[in-house]
Design a protein around this motif. Sequence first.
Motif, PDB file in Angstrom:
ATOM      1  N   UNK A   1     -95.228 -17.754  52.347  1.00  0.00           N
ATOM      2  CA  UNK A   1     -94.755 -19.093  52.695  1.00  0.00           C
ATOM      3  C   UNK A   1     -93.932 -19.077  53.983  1.00  0.00           C
ATOM      4  N   UNK A   2     -93.027 -18.107  54.116  1.00  0.00           N
ATOM      5  CA  UNK A   2     -92.200 -17.995  55.318  1.00  0.00           C
ATOM      6  C   UNK A   2     -93.085 -17.734  56.532  1.00  0.00           C
ATOM      7  N   UNK A   3     -94.134 -16.925  56.357  1.00  0.00           N
ATOM      8  CA  UNK A   3     -95.074 -16.638  57.438  1.00  0.00           C
ATOM      9  C   UNK A   3     -95.744 -17.913  57.932  1.00  0.00           C
ATOM     10  N   UNK A   4     -96.146 -18.785  56.999  1.00  0.00           N
ATOM     11  CA  UNK A   4     -96.767 -20.059  57.373  1.00  0.00           C
ATOM     12  C   UNK A   4     -95.784 -20.943  58.128  1.00  0.00           C
ATOM     13  N   UNK A   5     -94.607 -21.145  57.555  1.00  0.00           N
ATOM     14  CA  UNK A   5     -93.637 -22.076  58.131  1.00  0.00           C
ATOM     15  C   UNK A   5     -93.166 -21.624  59.507  1.00  0.00           C
ATOM     16  N   UNK A   6     -92.945 -20.322  59.682  1.00  0.00           N
ATOM     17  CA  UNK A   6     -92.438 -19.822  60.961  1.00  0.00           C
ATOM     18  C   UNK A   6     -93.480 -19.921  62.064  1.00  0.00           C
ATOM     19  N   UNK A   7     -94.775 -19.971  61.691  1.00  0.00           N
ATOM     20  CA  UNK A   7     -95.824 -20.135  62.697  1.00  0.00           C
ATOM     21  C   UNK A   7     -95.670 -21.467  63.433  1.00  0.00           C
ATOM     22  N   UNK A   8     -95.136 -22.487  62.755  1.00  0.00           N
ATOM     23  CA  UNK A   8     -94.916 -23.786  63.401  1.00  0.00           C
ATOM     24  C   UNK A   8     -93.902 -23.671  64.539  1.00  0.00           C
ATOM     25  N   UNK A   9     -92.973 -22.703  64.438  1.00  0.00           N
ATOM     26  CA  UNK A   9     -91.992 -22.507  65.508  1.00  0.00           C
ATOM     27  C   UNK A   9     -92.712 -22.150  66.800  1.00  0.00           C
ATOM     28  N   UNK A  10     -93.669 -21.206  66.702  1.00  0.00           N
ATOM     29  CA  UNK A  10     -94.431 -20.806  67.887  1.00  0.00           C
ATOM     30  C   UNK A  10     -95.240 -21.964  68.440  1.00  0.00           C
ATOM     31  N   UNK A  11     -95.906 -22.711  67.560  1.00  0.00           N
ATOM     32  CA  UNK A  11     -96.725 -23.840  68.005  1.00  0.00           C
ATOM     33  C   UNK A  11     -95.874 -24.866  68.744  1.00  0.00           C
ATOM     34  N   UNK A  12     -94.640 -25.094  68.249  1.00  0.00           N
ATOM     35  CA  UNK A  12     -93.770 -26.093  68.847  1.00  0.00           C
ATOM     36  C   UNK A  12     -93.088 -25.660  70.128  1.00  0.00           C
ATOM     37  N   UNK A  13     -92.864 -24.333  70.299  1.00  0.00           N
ATOM     38  CA  UNK A  13     -92.046 -23.864  71.420  1.00  0.00           C
ATOM     39  C   UNK A  13     -92.809 -23.154  72.532  1.00  0.00           C
ATOM     40  N   UNK A  14     -94.051 -22.733  72.272  1.00  0.00           N
ATOM     41  CA  UNK A  14     -94.740 -21.861  73.215  1.00  0.00           C
ATOM     42  C   UNK A  14     -94.917 -22.503  74.593  1.00  0.00           C
ATOM     43  N   UNK A  15     -95.167 -23.812  74.637  1.00  0.00           N
ATOM     44  CA  UNK A  15     -95.368 -24.476  75.925  1.00  0.00           C
ATOM     45  C   UNK A  15     -94.082 -25.059  76.495  1.00  0.00           C
ATOM     46  N   UNK A  16     -92.962 -24.874  75.771  1.00  0.00           N
ATOM     47  CA  UNK A  16     -91.667 -25.346  76.252  1.00  0.00           C
ATOM     48  C   UNK A  16     -90.813 -24.181  76.755  1.00  0.00           C
ATOM     49  N   UNK A  17     -90.603 -23.171  75.915  1.00  0.00           N
ATOM     50  CA  UNK A  17     -89.795 -22.019  76.318  1.00  0.00           C
ATOM     51  C   UNK A  17     -90.587 -21.009  77.146  1.00  0.00           C
ATOM     52  N   UNK A  18     -91.883 -20.906  76.873  1.00  0.00           N
ATOM     53  CA  UNK A  18     -92.698 -19.891  77.535  1.00  0.00           C
ATOM     54  C   UNK A  18     -92.958 -18.709  76.621  1.00  0.00           C
ATOM     55  N   UNK A  19     -93.888 -17.841  77.050  1.00  0.00           N
ATOM     56  CA  UNK A  19     -94.303 -16.705  76.213  1.00  0.00           C
ATOM     57  C   UNK A  19     -93.231 -15.618  76.146  1.00  0.00           C
ATOM     58  N   UNK A  20     -92.704 -15.200  77.295  1.00  0.00           N
ATOM     59  CA  UNK A  20     -91.791 -14.054  77.313  1.00  0.00           C
ATOM     60  C   UNK A  20     -90.476 -14.318  76.573  1.00  0.00           C
ATOM     61  N   UNK A  21     -89.805 -15.465  76.782  1.00  0.00           N
ATOM     62  CA  UNK A  21     -88.572 -15.701  76.020  1.00  0.00           C
ATOM     63  C   UNK A  21     -88.783 -15.643  74.509  1.00  0.00           C
ATOM     64  N   UNK A  22     -89.907 -16.204  74.037  1.00  0.00           N
ATOM     65  CA  UNK A  22     -90.175 -16.180  72.596  1.00  0.00           C
ATOM     66  C   UNK A  22     -90.450 -14.752  72.133  1.00  0.00           C
ATOM     67  N   UNK A  23     -91.167 -13.968  72.944  1.00  0.00           N
ATOM     68  CA  UNK A  23     -91.401 -12.566  72.582  1.00  0.00           C
ATOM     69  C   UNK A  23     -90.098 -11.779  72.540  1.00  0.00           C
ATOM     70  N   UNK A  24     -89.212 -11.988  73.519  1.00  0.00           N
ATOM     71  CA  UNK A  24     -87.911 -11.324  73.494  1.00  0.00           C
ATOM     72  C   UNK A  24     -87.168 -11.626  72.191  1.00  0.00           C
ATOM     73  N   UNK A  25     -87.084 -12.921  71.872  1.00  0.00           N
ATOM     74  CA  UNK A  25     -86.377 -13.333  70.651  1.00  0.00           C
ATOM     75  C   UNK A  25     -87.020 -12.679  69.425  1.00  0.00           C
ATOM     76  N   UNK A  26     -88.365 -12.732  69.370  1.00  0.00           N
ATOM     77  CA  UNK A  26     -89.077 -12.181  68.219  1.00  0.00           C
ATOM     78  C   UNK A  26     -88.839 -10.698  68.036  1.00  0.00           C
ATOM     79  N   UNK A  27     -88.932  -9.918  69.122  1.00  0.00           N
ATOM     80  CA  UNK A  27     -88.747  -8.467  68.998  1.00  0.00           C
ATOM     81  C   UNK A  27     -87.306  -8.111  68.627  1.00  0.00           C
ATOM     82  N   UNK A  28     -86.340  -8.858  69.150  1.00  0.00           N
ATOM     83  CA  UNK A  28     -84.937  -8.620  68.773  1.00  0.00           C
ATOM     84  C   UNK A  28     -84.739  -8.908  67.287  1.00  0.00           C
ATOM     85  N   UNK A  29     -85.255 -10.052  66.826  1.00  0.00           N
ATOM     86  CA  UNK A  29     -85.121 -10.422  65.416  1.00  0.00           C
ATOM     87  C   UNK A  29     -85.798  -9.395  64.523  1.00  0.00           C
TER      88      UNK A  29
END
Length: 434
Positions: free
Chosen positions: A270-298
């Motif tokens: 369930x968490x895997x499904x819900x968190x996928x919406x974060x990527x869909x919502x932010x990928x074209x706003x924050x960009x690819x690299x910032x989201x990857x940085x956040x993801x790898x740190x987390x």
Amino acid sequence: MFGLDVGVISGAQQFLQKDFGVSDDTLGWIVSTMMMGAAVGAVVAGWLSSQLGRKRTLILGAVLFVAGSVLCGCAWTTEVLIVGRVVLGLAIGIASFTAPLYLAEIAPESIRGAMISLYQLMITIGILLAFLSDTAFSYSGNWRWMLGVIAIPGALFLFGVAFLPESPRWLMMKSRHAEAEQVLQKLVGNRDAVAREIGEIREQLKTPQRGWHMFLQNRNFRRSVWLGVLLQVMQQLTGMNVVMYYAPRIFQDMGYATAAQMWFTAVVGLVNVLATFIAIGLVDKLGRKPILYIGFVVMTIGLGVVGTMMHLGIHDHGQQIFTVAMLLVFIVGFAMSAGPLIWALCAEIQPLKGRDFGIGCSTFTNWVANSLVGYSFLPLLNGIGQAETFWLYAAFNAVFILFTFWLVPETKGVTLEQIERKLMAGLPLRQIGQ
């Protein structure tokens, strides 16, 4: 179907291991052979979709889904079960190549991005449904129904695909222009839009795929192919699929009984499904690299804490809940970043003439690395220990922060043509985007 077959094996493991009396080593083979089959399926899918058409290739994949599910559910030996898993792998490999290709070619331009994002979301929903199905059957311990029941949605998939139109782009490739126009008329409806789409397809088809030749002759193209390969290895070494395949075993090591193991596994889905919406919502706003940085740190923090808790010992219910929470933090980190974004980057960095070859190489790498990770987890647990295994994957994620900085371009808001020009001009990989 892709998600269902990836997720279903996690809940069945402890029961089939008891029935067949198999070792952890054999269990690793049962888990990983599906990914080996998927690697082969991904390789042959390009040829099949070109020769048979996208629709017939999807029908073949659906038939293999049903056959593999029935074979797994009826398996009378571990060898038969492994064969069934390989058949399912072939189906997944064919689907993982053909379905996004078909969607990209059939969807109107205004919803094309959303359709492909929805494909990624449906994989995570399939995994969740598999986890819920496993939980329901776990009370009886009937692993055969866990594996065999997937044949029912497989049959529905086969029935549904039979009514789909063929890809107009493939019809144009085969010089079946009248049929392509009829399909586009049904999809688009507007004659002007149909004429424009046909003109664009004709222009695209003037650019032949010369991937293997380019790989041998062009150093800059080799750089994009190897980056795609590296990105897929990175995605697998995050440790996400370890959790997907072995979640009940991980929760068992945290001290949970069978029923709790299965319900927490469903929560992971369930968490895997819900968190996928974060990527869909932010990928074209924050960009690819910032989201990857956040993801790898987390992910580094999540797995690092899980390993530390296992090293110190989990002695009471509060410590159990905290450890589970940190594992879920890791899931969020993956689902919002490396899960969907690696696939997007692998497509964006490849030049037009070599795109099919480049994406094919990265997809094949994904499944080979997936198989190796799936097979090696239990030997790692038994060899270096639980805590050390989670620390190892945490260390991988920490290193990937540096790889992202050194090698990954930011492709947000950059056209594919601009990326290709910079790549072929010899700019460093991290500079071929913005």
